[in-house]
Write an enzyme that holds these catalytic residues in place. Sequence first.
Site, PDB file in Angstrom:
ATOM      1  N   LYS A   1     -14.692  -2.991 -89.207  1.00 47.23           N
ATOM      2  CA  LYS A   1     -14.493  -4.185 -88.372  1.00 47.23           C
ATOM      3  C   LYS A   1     -15.853  -4.777 -87.984  1.00 47.23           C
ATOM      4  CE  LYS A   1     -14.111  -1.264 -84.266  1.00 47.23           C
ATOM      5  NZ  LYS A   1     -13.157  -0.448 -83.490  1.00 47.23           N
TER       6      LYS A   1
ATOM      7  N   TYR B   1     -43.102 -18.233 -73.136  1.00 46.11           N
ATOM      8  CA  TYR B   1     -42.455 -18.914 -72.019  1.00 46.11           C
ATOM      9  C   TYR B   1     -42.588 -18.125 -70.723  1.00 46.11           C
ATOM     10  CZ  TYR B   1     -40.174 -21.706 -75.656  1.00 46.11           C
ATOM     11  OH  TYR B   1     -39.928 -22.522 -76.718  1.00 46.11           O
TER      12      TYR B   1
HETATM   13  C1  LIG Z   1     -13.415   0.925 -83.654  1.00 48.55           C
HETATM   14  C2  LIG Z   1     -12.353   1.947 -83.762  1.00 48.55           C
HETATM   15  C3  LIG Z   1     -12.603   3.202 -84.354  1.00 48.55           C
HETATM   16  C4  LIG Z   1     -13.991   3.650 -84.763  1.00 48.55           C
HETATM   17  O1  LIG Z   1     -14.708   4.089 -83.640  1.00 48.55           O
HETATM   18  P1  LIG Z   1     -16.145   4.820 -83.777  1.00 48.55           P
HETATM   19  O2  LIG Z   1     -16.390   5.375 -82.434  1.00 48.55           O
HETATM   20  O3  LIG Z   1     -17.127   3.747 -84.146  1.00 48.55           O
HETATM   21  O4  LIG Z   1     -15.988   5.851 -84.831  1.00 48.55           O
HETATM   22  C5  LIG Z   1     -11.535   4.053 -84.537  1.00 48.55           C
HETATM   23  N1  LIG Z   1     -10.287   3.713 -84.141  1.00 48.55           N
HETATM   24  C6  LIG Z   1     -10.008   2.529 -83.545  1.00 48.55           C
HETATM   25  C7  LIG Z   1      -8.617   2.222 -83.117  1.00 48.55           C
HETATM   26  C8  LIG Z   1     -11.029   1.625 -83.325  1.00 48.55           C
HETATM   27  O5  LIG Z   1     -10.763   0.461 -82.710  1.00 48.55           O
END
Ligand SMILES: *Cc1c(COP(=O)(O)O)cnc(C)c1O
Length: 407
Positions: free
Chosen positions: A49, A286
């Site tokens: 994701k 800045y």
């Molecule tokens: C993002 C996510 C993961 C992965 O989490 P990590 O801590 O990065 O391994 C696993 N399961 C769900 C439902 C997530 O949203």
Amino acid sequence: MLSWDVTPSVSSMQRERAWIEIDLEALAHNVRQIKQMLLPQTALMTVVKADAYGHGAVAIARTVLQQGASWLGVATIPEGIELREAGISAPILLLGATNTAEQVRAIAQWQLQPTICTPKQALIFSESLASESLVSKSLDDTETLSVHLKIDTGMSRLGVPWQEAAEFVQLVERLPYLHIASIYSHLATADSEDLTILRLQHHRFEAAIAQLKAIGISPPRLHLANSAAALVNPNLHYDIVRTGLTTYGLYPAPHLREAIDLRPVMQVKARVTQVKPIQAGTGVSYGYRYIADQDRLMAVVGIGYADGVPRNLSNQMMVLVRGQPVPQIGAITMDQLMLDVSAIPDLQEGEVVTLLGQDGKHQITADDWAEKLNTISWEILCSFKHRLPRVTVGRSLRPIFQKDQRE
Ligand SMILES: *Cc1c(COP(=O)(O)O)cnc(C)c1O
């Protein structure tokens, strides 16, 4: 040895000002390390994701699938479509919630697998599939869409409360056009040293499964573990482990460092665009948030907060130049930042500096930035903008072009 997998002209354009290097060797190493912790029957889902936590989803997905991951997890439908358009055919779980007929249509057409979190959502899916007559067009031979049921065991985000799991699963089982591919839950505190809540969630998950078995529903695939949980206890692995962060080479928490050997996949680099001496008393950038206490040599570097370098790191971060950490000075600006390079008097314009990554003996990680900013490495990785080309290095496949160039 690293080898550039892009043609010289493209490569030099991509590495003109500032860029992100994606080390596919490190990625492959991490996936192998994670796989080694799993029983042979446990599948690995790589969570890609948010453009694979900022690394570039397509190249990451291709490599992890080659290395033995068999599932991909995304948050949104467009993220899933991007992978399908790139020709990736592995099962893709949509971790986020979807609930409109239009979304159901897209999910079926692109063969994505949704998370179903409520009875109402299940009904919307079943009814939309029936009325859209998508069944014959898009679904597989069994004329069903594979769906994943989410149980809330204590994260208090998506899913039905664990006490209602059996009823919920029974309802979805009876609906036409839906096939339950898995039942899963998500952990809230797996990276904590205190395991109390993790154990409670595990217990609730087990209780929900037991309830199902009691009414004669043999549970399909089960999954619960994120990166941290995968490291904490093999009893949390079930049929699929869903790892994001560790895949990208970062540790969910310091106390989990001993559990696995990981290598950061992402390095952030930029070029020096100007070098000049400044006199004692000179204000830099800045607001003059830095004033030279003595004569100094400064360098301008072509990367700034519009690339994702947090402005709150102004005057607080080190950058690696010729293997040596040097301080960043003055306010970080939109496209540029300044360094005190007095320690490197012959520094040349065009030289490459490392903001995140390894140079010689020194390494700066997303954890170093996260600590200074009072946040987590996950947020640091996702914060780099698409203005930075993602350039793959290591044993690899094909160049990744930055999104803006493709669109
Ligand atoms: C993002 C996510 C993961 C992965 O989490 P990590 O801590 O990065 O391994 C696993 N399961 C769900 C439902 C997530 O949203």
